[in-house]
Design an enzyme around this catalytic site. Structure first.
Site, PDB file in Angstrom:
ATOM      1  N   ARG A 103       8.346  -0.880   8.480  1.00 55.94           N
ATOM      2  CA  ARG A 103       7.201  -0.725   9.388  1.00 55.94           C
ATOM      3  C   ARG A 103       6.492  -2.036   9.669  1.00 55.94           C
ATOM      4  O   ARG A 103       5.595  -2.097  10.516  1.00 55.94           O
ATOM      5  CB  ARG A 103       6.218   0.286   8.791  1.00 55.94           C
ATOM      6  CG  ARG A 103       6.819   1.664   8.572  1.00 55.94           C
ATOM      7  CD  ARG A 103       5.946   2.509   7.666  1.00 55.94           C
ATOM      8  NE  ARG A 103       5.872   1.940   6.316  1.00 55.94           N
ATOM      9  CZ  ARG A 103       5.137   2.441   5.320  1.00 55.94           C
ATOM     10  NH1 ARG A 103       4.407   3.525   5.540  1.00 55.94           N
ATOM     11  NH2 ARG A 103       5.134   1.874   4.131  1.00 55.94           N
ATOM     12  N   ASP A 129       9.631  -3.790   4.067  1.00 60.33           N
ATOM     13  CA  ASP A 129       9.244  -2.504   4.659  1.00 60.33           C
ATOM     14  C   ASP A 129       9.556  -2.468   6.168  1.00 60.33           C
ATOM     15  O   ASP A 129       9.169  -3.380   6.917  1.00 60.33           O
ATOM     16  CB  ASP A 129       7.741  -2.299   4.428  1.00 60.33           C
ATOM     17  CG  ASP A 129       7.293  -0.883   4.738  1.00 60.33           C
ATOM     18  OD1 ASP A 129       6.809  -0.200   3.818  1.00 60.33           O
ATOM     19  OD2 ASP A 129       7.422  -0.460   5.913  1.00 60.33           O
ATOM     20  N   HIS A 167       0.849  -5.520   3.215  1.00 59.85           N
ATOM     21  CA  HIS A 167       0.579  -4.434   4.172  1.00 59.85           C
ATOM     22  C   HIS A 167       0.101  -3.181   3.453  1.00 59.85           C
ATOM     23  O   HIS A 167       0.345  -3.007   2.255  1.00 59.85           O
ATOM     24  CB  HIS A 167       1.839  -4.131   4.989  1.00 59.85           C
ATOM     25  CG  HIS A 167       2.944  -3.511   4.192  1.00 59.85           C
ATOM     26  ND1 HIS A 167       3.200  -2.163   4.179  1.00 59.85           N
ATOM     27  CD2 HIS A 167       3.856  -4.065   3.354  1.00 59.85           C
ATOM     28  CE1 HIS A 167       4.235  -1.922   3.384  1.00 59.85           C
ATOM     29  NE2 HIS A 167       4.648  -3.048   2.869  1.00 59.85           N
ATOM     30  N   CYS A 197       2.048  -0.092   0.837  1.00 64.60           N
ATOM     31  CA  CYS A 197       3.260  -0.784   0.377  1.00 64.60           C
ATOM     32  C   CYS A 197       3.880  -0.004  -0.786  1.00 64.60           C
ATOM     33  O   CYS A 197       3.215   0.262  -1.789  1.00 64.60           O
ATOM     34  CB  CYS A 197       2.911  -2.209  -0.069  1.00 64.60           C
ATOM     35  SG  CYS A 197       4.356  -3.150  -0.622  1.00 64.60           S
ATOM     36  N   CYS A 224       6.894  -8.180   3.425  1.00 61.88           N
ATOM     37  CA  CYS A 224       7.632  -7.146   2.711  1.00 61.88           C
ATOM     38  C   CYS A 224       8.850  -6.740   3.553  1.00 61.88           C
ATOM     39  O   CYS A 224       8.866  -6.885   4.768  1.00 61.88           O
ATOM     40  CB  CYS A 224       6.721  -5.950   2.487  1.00 61.88           C
ATOM     41  SG  CYS A 224       7.447  -4.633   1.470  1.00 61.88           S
TER      42      CYS A 224
HETATM   43 ZN    ZN Z   1       5.784  -3.202   1.163  1.00 57.12          ZN
END
Ligand code: ZN
Length: 200
Positions: free
Chosen positions: A43, A41, A98, A101, A39
């Site tokens: 993090r 993302d 993850h 999400c 992703c």
């Molecule tokens: Zn995600």
């Protein structure tokens, strides 16, 4: 932005000299072992959670770690997959979902995406995953969707001719992972979607 420029200065001052030999090698060599699809993302940091050095991971990051099934026509994700598999010859492909999400949460909780049409359209690539988790509810629905989505994207990957060719030749292995942000645990999914501890 100041954080970034200070980071570049620190990289050039402290990090680059310590790995000068590696970077000199990488200047003319690009032979990653793994295509890592995660992703976008912030993090989720593939090189950090796998402790990989520069040059080891060929990374594709998309919202929700979605991999559209193969279709004719220009597609940046498809082109990157083909390059990694057919040109660079990666031996492993990891799709890594993850916890928490945002993309999967929006789907699981049926957020109103009418003001974000590009996101709404993109997340349609998770329609099959969403259908498989229709019986789930609450927080478990997000977790279930994250896992189903990883498995669905592995299936989508196999529709890409470069991946299908490599699979037929037993030249590549597909793996599904889920990274848990609050614990740092990485689970490897089996083909039925059940979590199993990552072999270390
Ligand atoms: Zn995600």
């Amino acid at each position: 932005m100041q954080d970034l420029t200070e980071g570049v200065a620190q990289f050039q001052r402290d990090v680059y000299p310590a790995k000068a030999g590696l970077f000199a090698h990488l200047a003319t060599t690009h032979r990653p072992s793994t295509l890592f699809i995660s992703c976008s993302d912030a993090r989720v940091v593939p090189e950090l959670i796998t402790q990989s050095e520069p040059g080891e991971l060929f990374v594709i990051r998309t919202a929700g770690n979605l991999v559209p099934a193969h279709t004719p026509g220009p597609d940046g994700v498809s082109a990157s997959i083909e390059y990694a598999v057919s040109v660079l010859g990666v031996s492993d492909i990891v799709v890594c979902g993850h916890s928490a999400c945002g993309a999967m949460t929006a789907l699981a909780e049926q957020h109103d995406l009418s003001g974000a049409p590009a996101i709404a359209d993109w997340l349609r690539h998770a329609d099959a995953s969403l259908a498989r988790t229709a019986a789930e509810a609450g927080a478990q629905k997000v977790d279930a969707l994250v896992r189903e989505n990883v498995l669905a994207q592995l299936a989508n990957l196999a529709t890409h001719p470069s991946v299908a060719r490599a699979l037929a030749a037993h030249a590549v292995t597909l793996r599904g992972w889920v990274y848990d942000i609050p614990t740092g645990v990485v689970e490897e999914l089996d083909t039925t979607g059940r979590p199993a501890a990552l072999a270390v």
